[in-house]
Scaffold this motif. Structure first.
Motif, PDB file in Angstrom:
ATOM      1  N   SER A   1      38.922  36.900  32.276  1.00  0.00           N
ATOM      2  CA  SER A   1      37.661  37.630  32.189  1.00  0.00           C
ATOM      3  C   SER A   1      37.757  38.984  32.890  1.00  0.00           C
ATOM      4  O   SER A   1      37.363  40.014  32.342  1.00  0.00           O
ATOM      5  N   ALA A   2      38.298  38.990  34.088  1.00  0.00           N
ATOM      6  CA  ALA A   2      38.465  40.246  34.831  1.00  0.00           C
ATOM      7  C   ALA A   2      39.458  41.156  34.112  1.00  0.00           C
ATOM      8  O   ALA A   2      39.280  42.382  34.089  1.00  0.00           O
ATOM      9  N   ARG A   3      40.491  40.580  33.527  1.00  0.00           N
ATOM     10  CA  ARG A   3      41.493  41.361  32.803  1.00  0.00           C
ATOM     11  C   ARG A   3      40.881  42.034  31.566  1.00  0.00           C
ATOM     12  O   ARG A   3      41.209  43.178  31.247  1.00  0.00           O
ATOM     13  N   ARG A   4      39.970  41.358  30.864  1.00  0.00           N
ATOM     14  CA  ARG A   4      39.309  41.973  29.711  1.00  0.00           C
ATOM     15  C   ARG A   4      38.579  43.245  30.122  1.00  0.00           C
ATOM     16  O   ARG A   4      38.652  44.275  29.445  1.00  0.00           O
ATOM     17  N   LYS A   5      37.882  43.197  31.248  1.00  0.00           N
ATOM     18  CA  LYS A   5      37.168  44.386  31.745  1.00  0.00           C
ATOM     19  C   LYS A   5      38.159  45.494  32.114  1.00  0.00           C
ATOM     20  O   LYS A   5      37.928  46.669  31.797  1.00  0.00           O
TER      21      LYS A   5
ATOM     22  N   PHE B   1      48.775  37.907  32.723  1.00  0.00           N
ATOM     23  CA  PHE B   1      48.873  36.684  31.932  1.00  0.00           C
ATOM     24  C   PHE B   1      48.018  35.506  32.383  1.00  0.00           C
ATOM     25  O   PHE B   1      47.709  34.640  31.572  1.00  0.00           O
ATOM     26  N   CYS B   2      47.679  35.414  33.627  1.00  0.00           N
ATOM     27  CA  CYS B   2      47.038  34.216  34.164  1.00  0.00           C
ATOM     28  C   CYS B   2      45.692  33.934  33.482  1.00  0.00           C
ATOM     29  O   CYS B   2      44.825  34.820  33.424  1.00  0.00           O
ATOM     30  N   PRO B   3      45.501  32.712  32.979  1.00  0.00           N
ATOM     31  CA  PRO B   3      44.213  32.365  32.367  1.00  0.00           C
ATOM     32  C   PRO B   3      43.039  32.497  33.337  1.00  0.00           C
ATOM     33  O   PRO B   3      41.930  32.825  32.924  1.00  0.00           O
ATOM     34  N   ARG B   4      43.278  32.276  34.618  1.00  0.00           N
ATOM     35  CA  ARG B   4      42.215  32.356  35.619  1.00  0.00           C
ATOM     36  C   ARG B   4      41.613  33.747  35.711  1.00  0.00           C
ATOM     37  O   ARG B   4      40.433  33.914  36.010  1.00  0.00           O
ATOM     38  N   THR B   5      42.400  34.771  35.437  1.00  0.00           N
ATOM     39  CA  THR B   5      41.922  36.145  35.566  1.00  0.00           C
ATOM     40  C   THR B   5      41.608  36.792  34.208  1.00  0.00           C
ATOM     41  O   THR B   5      41.445  38.014  34.126  1.00  0.00           O
TER      42      THR B   5
ATOM     43  N   ASP C   1      48.741  27.577  34.529  1.00  0.00           N
ATOM     44  CA  ASP C   1      49.616  27.499  33.353  1.00  0.00           C
ATOM     45  C   ASP C   1      51.072  27.160  33.672  1.00  0.00           C
ATOM     46  O   ASP C   1      51.943  27.308  32.825  1.00  0.00           O
ATOM     47  N   ARG C   2      51.306  26.718  34.893  1.00  0.00           N
ATOM     48  CA  ARG C   2      52.622  26.221  35.298  1.00  0.00           C
ATOM     49  C   ARG C   2      53.733  27.271  35.196  1.00  0.00           C
ATOM     50  O   ARG C   2      54.882  26.964  34.941  1.00  0.00           O
ATOM     51  N   LYS C   3      53.388  28.529  35.402  1.00  0.00           N
ATOM     52  CA  LYS C   3      54.366  29.619  35.463  1.00  0.00           C
ATOM     53  C   LYS C   3      54.336  30.192  36.872  1.00  0.00           C
ATOM     54  O   LYS C   3      53.352  30.034  37.585  1.00  0.00           O
ATOM     55  N   PRO C   4      55.409  30.863  37.306  1.00  0.00           N
ATOM     56  CA  PRO C   4      55.395  31.442  38.655  1.00  0.00           C
ATOM     57  C   PRO C   4      54.228  32.416  38.824  1.00  0.00           C
ATOM     58  O   PRO C   4      54.010  33.292  37.990  1.00  0.00           O
TER      59      PRO C   4
END
Length: 139
Positions: free
Chosen positions: A92-96, A86-90, A74-77
């Protein structure tokens, strides 16, 4: 707890809170005494999330180990806070992780020390950390 241990923990806490270094660690582990009394099974991944030192591009960039600090998603630090919250990559894990935190009566975003409030919140962080740091598509 004996008097010597009590005094040492007080001194350790005073030094810990008086430094301007380790602000992320102080958010994750605000109380030296609480951490001292918790039998946590730490691993490489969880330690990176508790300290903010690890495979996060912003941290690696500070050591000149990568060319830029920016998250590929997402082009953020890419800081530890970014990966955790915040990272979109995480996502699914963040929802858990968020579900477990809610079930344990913890707010999101988590308050300081929230991941150390129970064995279950710590295990949720541990699972999140492993998934977040091993499920990399950018490296």
């Amino acid at each position: 707890m004996d008097t010597i241990t009590y005094e040492l923990l007080n001194e350790w806490q005073d030094r810990y809170t008086s430094t301007n270094k380790g602000s992320w660690t102080q958010k994750m582990i605000p109380s030296v005494r609480q951490r001292y009394h918790l039998p946590l099974d730490l691993d490489h991944y969880t330690t990176q999330f508790l300290t903010g030192h690890g495979d996060f591009k912003a941290k690696l960039y500070g050591f000149k180990l990568v060319n830029d600090p920016i998250c590929a998603c997402d082009r953020k630090p890419e800081t530890v806070n970014h990966v955790l919250r915040f990272c979109p990559r995480t996502a699914s894990a963040r929802r858990k992780l968020k579900l477990t935190m809610r079930e344990e009566g913890e707010a999101w975003p988590p308050e300081n020390g929230a991941f150390l409030k129970s064995r279950r919140t710590f295990q949720a962080l541990k699972s999140f950390a492993r998934e977040a740091l091993t499920n990399r598509i950018d490296r």
